[in-house]
Structures are given as C-alpha cells and as structure tokens.
Design a protein around this motif. Structure first.
Motif, mmCIF file in Angstrom:
data_model
loop_
_atom_site.group_PDB
_atom_site.id
_atom_site.type_symbol
_atom_site.label_atom_id
_atom_site.label_comp_id
_atom_site.label_asym_id
_atom_site.label_seq_id
_atom_site.Cartn_x
_atom_site.Cartn_y
_atom_site.Cartn_z
ATOM 1 N N ALA A 153 48.679 32.032 41.118
ATOM 2 C CA ALA A 153 49.267 30.773 40.635
ATOM 3 C C ALA A 153 48.356 30.121 39.604
ATOM 4 C CB ALA A 153 49.511 29.827 41.808
ATOM 5 N N ALA A 154 47.044 30.213 39.821
ATOM 6 C CA ALA A 154 46.082 29.594 38.900
ATOM 7 C C ALA A 154 46.208 30.207 37.503
ATOM 8 C CB ALA A 154 44.657 29.757 39.428
ATOM 9 N N CYS A 155 46.498 31.499 37.453
ATOM 10 C CA CYS A 155 46.631 32.173 36.156
ATOM 11 C C CYS A 155 47.801 31.611 35.337
ATOM 12 C CB CYS A 155 46.824 33.678 36.348
ATOM 13 S SG CYS A 155 45.324 34.498 36.926
ATOM 14 N N LEU A 208 37.552 34.121 45.553
ATOM 15 C CA LEU A 208 36.912 33.049 44.795
ATOM 16 C C LEU A 208 36.108 33.612 43.627
ATOM 17 C CD1 LEU A 208 37.445 30.239 45.873
ATOM 18 C CD2 LEU A 208 35.064 30.120 46.593
ATOM 19 N N SER A 209 35.430 34.708 43.885
ATOM 20 C CA SER A 209 34.649 35.345 42.826
ATOM 21 C C SER A 209 35.565 35.852 41.700
ATOM 22 C CB SER A 209 33.835 36.503 43.424
ATOM 23 O OG SER A 209 33.239 37.248 42.389
ATOM 24 N N TYR A 210 36.708 36.394 42.068
ATOM 25 C CA TYR A 210 37.668 36.861 41.051
ATOM 26 C C TYR A 210 38.201 35.689 40.229
ATOM 27 C CZ TYR A 210 37.847 41.693 42.640
ATOM 28 O OH TYR A 210 37.513 42.981 42.928
ATOM 29 N N ILE A 211 38.476 34.584 40.916
ATOM 30 C CA ILE A 211 38.966 33.385 40.214
ATOM 31 C C ILE A 211 37.903 32.908 39.227
ATOM 32 C CG2 ILE A 211 39.572 30.949 40.518
ATOM 33 C CD1 ILE A 211 40.882 31.808 43.243
ATOM 34 N N ALA A 212 36.650 32.914 39.687
ATOM 35 C CA ALA A 212 35.544 32.489 38.816
ATOM 36 C C ALA A 212 35.411 33.428 37.622
ATOM 37 C CB ALA A 212 34.245 32.445 39.610
ATOM 38 N N GLY A 213 35.508 34.730 37.896
ATOM 39 C CA GLY A 213 35.350 35.721 36.835
ATOM 40 C C GLY A 213 36.481 35.676 35.823
ATOM 41 N N THR A 214 37.641 35.223 36.260
ATOM 42 C CA THR A 214 38.809 35.143 35.384
ATOM 43 C C THR A 214 38.860 33.805 34.647
ATOM 44 O OG1 THR A 214 39.913 36.544 37.024
ATOM 45 C CG2 THR A 214 41.315 35.568 35.358
ATOM 46 N N GLU A 215 37.991 32.891 35.068
ATOM 47 C CA GLU A 215 37.898 31.571 34.430
ATOM 48 C C GLU A 215 39.207 30.797 34.499
ATOM 49 O OE1 GLU A 215 35.457 31.825 30.629
ATOM 50 O OE2 GLU A 215 35.673 33.952 31.156
ATOM 51 N N VAL A 216 39.781 30.734 35.693
ATOM 52 C CA VAL A 216 40.979 29.920 35.897
ATOM 53 C C VAL A 216 40.650 28.799 36.888
ATOM 54 C CG1 VAL A 216 42.702 31.629 35.246
ATOM 55 C CG2 VAL A 216 41.848 31.609 37.600
#
Lengths: 371, 186
Positions: A66-68, A89-97
């Motif tokens: 959803a953040a994307c 959480l790490s994936y969200i951080a790495g994707t910068e969303v």
C-alpha cells in the motif's frame, strides 16, 4: 474540538483516521489490540481498507504494498509482533516509501508478558531490520501527545520517505486522559512522483525496489538515505523540558518513565533539590545537541527507563564523559513508582564526589543488593 | 493540588466504570486527570482495579504506590489497600463483602453496606455508585453535582433512563459516609 476522555490505543486509531489513514493492516496482540479493534469498525464505516492479516508478516507486507501506491498506511502491534515485522520494515526502508508503525511495547524478551515496558528502544532506534537505514521514532508520554504524534508521523513519513515509528508502552495504550482530537481531514492523496499508482497510459512506468545488485548503486542509495537523515536531524528534534532553567541534576526519560520522573522531580523541588527533566519526544532523531549543551550547567545526569539502559547509551554519547551519567531502570514490565526515582535523585544530590563507575554496572549492583 | 484514588474489587462490580465517571467529572470541571486500569488476562469474578489521578497541573505518574484515597469493594481489595494506603488517608470499604474491621488506626476507614443500599434502591448493580458517593465525602475537589453532571453527559443514550437511580445511589452513599465521619472521634 472539546476535550473527551480517550484511551491511548483508541486515540491513536482515531487520530490516524483523521489524518487521512486510507489503509490499515494488522494482527491482534495485547496491549495494542484496541487499535486494531477500533479500526475494524471505523475504517469500513468510512469505506477505507482494513485487513486483519493472517500474521504480522502478512500485515507488514500489505503495508509495504500500500505504501508503494502513496496512500497513508499504518500498522500497529506489540513487541513480539513488531519483531516479526522487521524484515518487511527493512524492505520498506530500502524502497524509500513512507509508512507508519505503532509499537505498544510490553515486557520481554521472548513471549515475555503484557505489562508496560520500554525494552524495544534499541530495536526501534538503532536496529530492527537488516541493512543500513535510519528511521524516525516518536515517543508519546500522554494520550494527547499520542494523538498529536500520530498525525505528525504521517507528515514526517511522507516528507522524508521514511518509516516513522511510534513507540509507547502498554500504560499509555491502556490509560484514559482528556484529549482533543484534530478536525477530520478529507483524504487527500498526494501526487507523489515516485508512487506506483497506475500510469493510466499517460506517463512513464515507475519502478520501486529495494534491490540494487550493483554495490555501487546500493552505496549511492545508502548515502541518499543518510543525507535525508541529516535533514531530519537538523529539523525534527523534539523534546520537552521541565524545571531545567537552574537544574544541577538533569533527568532524561521518555514516555511513561519520563512522566513518572516528573512526579519525582516535583517532590524533589519541594525539598529544595535543583533537579529538572528533559523528556525526549523524538528518540530518533535524538536531542543530542541539547543534552550536550546541558553539560555546561548540570553536574550529573540520571537516565530513567523501563528497560536495562538502552537510551542510556545515547545520553552517554551526547554527554561524552564531561559529566557523570547515572541510570535507574525497571525492566521486564515493571513500572517504577516516583519514590524510587526520588531516592535516586536524593542519592545523587547528596553525594559530594562524582561517581565515575559505569552507570549500568552501578545500577545493577544497587538492584542486586535491593533484591 | 493532586489526589490519587484506587478503586478495587471483583471484575463485574463496576470498578472501571466507577473510575471513569470520576475521571469525567474531574475533566468536565477543568482538571487534568488520568485513569488507568490494571490490565491483564482478567475476567469476570477475578480482581480488577483502576487508578485515577486528579490534579490542577500536568500529571506525572499515572500509578501510585500509597494512595491517599481508595475504595475496596471486596475483601481481597480491603486486605491489599488497607496496608498500602498512605497514613492519614481514607479507605471506603464495601461492608457487605467483608467480615472484619480495620486493623490500622492511622487511616480513616469508612464502612458502607453498598450492596444493601443498592438493593434498597432497587438495583444491586448500583453498588459501585454507592461507593463513589461515599468517596466524594473525602474528596472535596469533586462534588456530588459534578459526578451527576458527568453521568448525564457521558452515559450512553440507551442508559439515560437509569440516571435517577444512579443519582440516588451516589447521594445515599455520600450521606452514609457523612454519618460515619460524624461518628468518628475528631
């Protein structure tokens, strides 16, 4: 808006709704469940997305998706559940969303208990998921602050394309206080230039990813995150001070430990002890500069936490040995009473020479003698 | 000004609601207030308690070790809070549920037969309100009228028809406690 009596967990849920939360994904766990329970009723009522996922892993990855798309999205959990979310959480951080995660902390490690604790400070502030990534962490100490910081967390997450976490202990989640809700804002979906929300055949495709197979690309990504973090550090530090003006002893405590310390400070002041309190509201970014300044006036610091001394390390880094830093903590889900902190204040106030023993060692010795 | 109150009893006795009514009354009269329950794997018939702190400044600790005021609606709560009460404090005890008198003589213990009074009014569930009324005799910062207004303002509409009996329970508890105070040696 008039003040109403709100329970911390429900207040966070309603504040998120009013801030324009469009999608919530979560999984029940005490002492956080009221957030999910409240939203399970409120979100469908407004035609917004609510999913009780099959697990915390499912929930955090739904948040990621959803953040994307650039909508306001949130999850909430409590310590063991938040641990399960760390990969996502790490994936969200790495994707910068941008995404918001609430941790209503309980006693640990492991299954632990459901009593209030602050033992996930390091996980939230320093660690958690793998890889090099900064994150914003807010630590409310009252129901009103929980409301205000929930609203702020969405703004910060979007402004810096960064995870924003709220960490509070079970006591703030479960307690009721008079608080004022913000006005209900209509959902305003921002047209982010990075969001993967459908080209409608009108624009170029966008790619959001956390994969940078070429280490030089990943290095650039890491540096970009760090540069963005520098802006956060420069602009977003928040804290509240009490009785600091002439304080010779400065207590540092966040959340419930901070407000328990406030009671102790008031009593100590009545007894003529020059003691003040600095309560960090953002624990990441940390009020390092302000604490560093205070070494000019304070002859000692006392860090109070509901853990074994996690923020203690950050205070010590700010103080850099210029003034003794002492520690008092109650780990495992125990909430200290004000008299315990008052005793520490009196002990420090009456000791003629500075104690340079390692703060945690000295505290452990005192705790061992006590038990 | 700051006052701390612990309300304790069995789950189902209206302990948490009693505390909320007090918190509403304090809030509506412009005071700062915190209400915090003992939360855990609790159920009807188990023990329950909540702590209410009322102040005219920003409240620090929402929990208190030695409260100046407490309500014990059953024997286990009487045992626990008689020993924890601050010296000089007041403990309201539901006489209907205890089989002993007070052991400490440095606190005020006000015995109120909450169950019997509630049954006289016609609803045994009102016993928490009888105890709340008695508490107000030792809490001048919150008046009977304040609590009545709080009930009126915050009780869900479907329960509004219960207001007159709640008022009566509060008043009867208050009056009973007043008589106990009058009996006590100065």
């Amino acid at each position: 808006m008039p003040k109403e009596l709100w329970k911390g967990n429900e207040a966070i849920a309603e504040a998120a709704v009013r801030a324009g939360l469009e999608a919530y994904f979560g999984y029940p766990i005490t002492p956080q469940t009221e957030v999910l329970e409240y939203l399970s009723r409120r979100m469908p009522e407004l035609g917004r997305a609510f999913v009780q996922a099959e697990s915390e892993l499912g929930a955090v990855n739904m948040v990621y998706g959803a953040a994307c798309t650039g909508v306001r999205v949130m999850s909430s959990s409590s310590s063991p559940g938040v641990s399960l979310m760390m990969e996502g959480l790490s994936y969200i951080a790495g994707t910068e969303v941008p995404a918001v995660l609430v941790n209503v902390m309980r006693g640990g490690p492991g299954l632990g208990n459901i009593a209030p604790a602050q033992s996930d400070y390091n996980q939230a502030v320093h660690g958690g998921g793998h890889g090099d990534y900064p994150r914003i962490v807010l630590a409310p100490a009252s129901v009103q602050e929980a409301i205000d910081l929930t609203v702020l967390s969405f703004d910060l997450a979007e402004k810096y394309r960064m995870i924003t976490m709220l960490i509070l202990d079970g006591a703030i989640g479960q307690m009721m206080e008079p608080a004022e809700m913000p006005e209900m804002k209509p959902v305003h979906r921002q047209d982010f230039d990075w969001a993967t929300n459908g080209t409608m055949g009108k624009r170029e495709r966008r790619l959001l990813t956390s994969i940078y197979l070429n280490p030089l690309d990943e290095e650039q990504t890491n540096l970009r995150l760090l540069n963005r973090w520098k802006e956060v550090q420069a602009n977003e530090v928040r804290y509240k001070e009490y009785f600091i003006d002439d304080a010779e002893i400065v207590i540092v405590g966040f959340g419930t430990a901070g407000r328990v310390a406030l009671s102790a400070v008031r009593t100590a002041r009545e007894q003529g002890i020059k003691v003040g309190l600095l309560r960090p509201i953002t624990v990441s970014p940390f009020p390092t500069e302000r604490l560093s300044q205070l070494t000019g006036q304070a002859r000692a610091f006392l860090v109070t936490e509901m853990n074994m001394g996690q923020m203690l390390d950050d205070v010590q880094l700010a103080v850099r040995g210029r003034v003794p830093v002492e520690f008092y903590g109650r780990p495992g889900g125990v909430v200290p009473f004000p008299d315990e902190i008052l005793n520490e204040i009196k002990r420090i106030a009456s000791s003629p020479t500075a104690d340079h023993t390692d703060a945690r060692d000295a505290w452990l010795t005192r705790m061992t003698e006590r038990v | 000004m700051q006052k701390e109150i612990i309300i304790a009893g069995f789950g189902g006795q209206g302990v948490l609601f009693g505390g909320q009514v007090l918190a509403y009354a304090a809030m509506d009269t412009g005071k700062d207030v915190t209400w915090i329950p003992s939360y855990g794997p609790e159920m009807r018939g188990g023990t329950a308690n909540c702590t209410v702190v009322i102040a005219d400044h920003e409240i620090g600790s929402p929990l208190v070790k030695n409260p100046p005021l407490a309500i014990a609606l059953n024997l286990p709560s009487f045992d626990k809070y008689e020993s924890q009460l601050a010296a000089g404090g007041t403990l309201i005890v539901n006489q209907s549920m205890v089989d002993r008198s007070a052991q400490r003589n440095d606190i005020h213990v006000i015995m109120v037969p909450c169950n019997e009074i509630a049954e006289e009014i016609g609803d045994k569930k009102l016993m928490n309100m009888v105890a709340m009324g008695a508490l107000l005799s030792a809490l001048p910062e919150v008046s009977l009228k304040d609590v009545e207004k709080a009930l009126e303002g915050h009780l869900p509409a479907r329960h509004k028809h219960l207001l007159p009996k709640n008022y009566e329970a509060l008043k009867r508890g208050f009056e009973h406690a007043q008589k106990e105070w009058d009996k006590a040696p100065a």
